[in-house]
Design a protein around this motif. Structure first.
Motif, PDB file in Angstrom:
ATOM      1  N   UNK A  40       0.829  -1.208   0.000  1.00  0.00           N
ATOM      2  CA  UNK A  40       0.000   0.000   0.000  1.00  0.00           C
ATOM      3  C   UNK A  40       0.864   1.259   0.000  1.00  0.00           C
ATOM      4  N   UNK A  41       1.882   1.251   0.839  1.00  0.00           N
ATOM      5  CA  UNK A  41       2.794   2.406   0.917  1.00  0.00           C
ATOM      6  C   UNK A  41       3.522   2.577  -0.417  1.00  0.00           C
ATOM      7  N   UNK A  42       3.957   1.478  -1.004  1.00  0.00           N
ATOM      8  CA  UNK A  42       4.667   1.552  -2.295  1.00  0.00           C
ATOM      9  C   UNK A  42       3.778   2.182  -3.367  1.00  0.00           C
ATOM     10  N   UNK A  43       2.505   1.800  -3.383  1.00  0.00           N
ATOM     11  CA  UNK A  43       1.563   2.385  -4.360  1.00  0.00           C
ATOM     12  C   UNK A  43       1.383   3.873  -4.101  1.00  0.00           C
ATOM     13  N   UNK A  44       1.173   4.222  -2.820  1.00  0.00           N
ATOM     14  CA  UNK A  44       0.869   5.623  -2.484  1.00  0.00           C
ATOM     15  C   UNK A  44       2.047   6.562  -2.770  1.00  0.00           C
ATOM     16  N   UNK A  45       3.261   6.054  -2.642  1.00  0.00           N
ATOM     17  CA  UNK A  45       4.436   6.925  -2.808  1.00  0.00           C
ATOM     18  C   UNK A  45       5.145   6.702  -4.138  1.00  0.00           C
ATOM     19  N   UNK A  46       4.466   6.049  -5.067  1.00  0.00           N
ATOM     20  CA  UNK A  46       5.094   5.745  -6.353  1.00  0.00           C
ATOM     21  C   UNK A  46       5.638   7.030  -6.996  1.00  0.00           C
ATOM     22  N   UNK A  47       6.851   6.960  -7.486  1.00  0.00           N
ATOM     23  CA  UNK A  47       7.452   8.119  -8.150  1.00  0.00           C
ATOM     24  C   UNK A  47       8.074   9.122  -7.195  1.00  0.00           C
ATOM     25  N   UNK A  48       7.990   8.827  -5.895  1.00  0.00           N
ATOM     26  CA  UNK A  48       8.577   9.743  -4.904  1.00  0.00           C
ATOM     27  C   UNK A  48       9.601   8.991  -4.061  1.00  0.00           C
ATOM     28  N   UNK A  49      10.425   9.727  -3.361  1.00  0.00           N
ATOM     29  CA  UNK A  49      11.333   9.131  -2.386  1.00  0.00           C
ATOM     30  C   UNK A  49      10.674   9.237  -1.017  1.00  0.00           C
ATOM     31  N   UNK A  50      10.922   8.264  -0.176  1.00  0.00           N
ATOM     32  CA  UNK A  50      10.277   8.235   1.128  1.00  0.00           C
ATOM     33  C   UNK A  50      11.330   8.314   2.235  1.00  0.00           C
ATOM     34  N   UNK A  51      11.015   9.123   3.233  1.00  0.00           N
ATOM     35  CA  UNK A  51      11.885   9.221   4.418  1.00  0.00           C
ATOM     36  C   UNK A  51      11.174   8.475   5.542  1.00  0.00           C
ATOM     37  N   UNK A  52      11.664   7.288   5.871  1.00  0.00           N
ATOM     38  CA  UNK A  52      11.013   6.504   6.925  1.00  0.00           C
ATOM     39  C   UNK A  52      11.712   6.770   8.254  1.00  0.00           C
ATOM     40  N   UNK A  53      10.905   7.135   9.231  1.00  0.00           N
ATOM     41  CA  UNK A  53      11.433   7.536  10.518  1.00  0.00           C
ATOM     42  C   UNK A  53      10.891   6.591  11.585  1.00  0.00           C
ATOM     43  N   UNK A  54      11.761   5.815  12.180  1.00  0.00           N
ATOM     44  CA  UNK A  54      11.328   4.874  13.199  1.00  0.00           C
ATOM     45  C   UNK A  54      11.468   5.465  14.587  1.00  0.00           C
TER      46      UNK A  54
END
Ligand code: IMP
Ligand code: MG
Length: 199
Positions: A40-54
């Protein structure tokens, strides 16, 4: 000299006064849901870079599994916070123990949390991070306890809604123990009535 046996047993007995009980989320349910969330996250952020903060430490296991199911370019960073309050109830007064290593200005940021209980800790984090000018800011929480929520928060991705029980495993701890269980289980005993540590 070996540690005196009786003393060690006594300590262990005290620590296990609240014991690991019923499994709340099985290992295969966790893995299945994490894969779904990643897709789901991959679909929503397609074409963008993601900053994952744990959020350390509890989210580490979830985040490591989730990130491998996310197929857009990702950055990884962590924050550690401690929340003042009684042993199982956070107060919303949060102290940052470790901040992000880099700026999130203009970035698409996803906060990854193990569990949202009252929501006070997450509320603080959201306010703090919003002030740093990210392009977007969303939350992915493995577990939420709706019955305990004190504050409505926009949690875009939720793994499981669980009953009002204190749980451990898959990163979640009771006084720093049980993080390494591959499933999520409820604690039997004292923790349920708010006597034990939840940070
Ligand atoms: P909140 O501020 O009340 O939402 O509390 C959030 C933090 O408390 C979580 O990030 C956990 O570290 C901890 N916490 C809340 N409930 C549990 C639980 O059932 N097991 C383990 N830790 C918990
Ligand atoms: Mg936490």
């Amino acid at each position: 000299m070996p540690f005196p046996r009786l003393t060690r047993l006594a300590v262990v007995e005290l620590r296990t006064a609240a014991s690991v009980g019923q499994v709340v989320v099985e290992e295969d349910q966790l893995q299945h849901r994490v894969a779904e969330l990643g897709a789901e996250i991959s679909r929503d952020y397609e074409g963008r870079d993601l900053f994952m903060m744990g959020v350390l430490k509890g989210a580490v296991f979830f985040l490591a599994d989730l990130m491998r199911e996310v197929h857009v370019p990702c950055e990884l960073d962590f924050m550690a916070v401690s929340s003042y309050g009684s042993l199982t109830d956070s107060s919303g007064v949060v102290r940052i123990l470790k901040d992000l290593d880099s700026s999130i200005e203009g970035k698409d940021v996803l906060i990854v949390e193990d569990i949202v209980d009252s929501g006070l800790t997450l509320n603080y984090l959201l306010r703090n991070l919003r002030g740093r000018g990210p392009r977007s800011l969303e939350v992915c929480a493995l577990l939420v306890k709706p019955a305990r929520r004190k504050i409505e928060l926009p949690i875009r991705y939720v793994g499981f809604e669980i009953p009002n029980r204190f749980v451990v495993g898959y990163g979640l701890d009771l006084d720093q123990r049980h993080r390494n269980l591959p499933y999520v289980a409820a604690i039997d005993g004292d923790a349920g009535d708010g006597q034990l540590h939840a940070a």
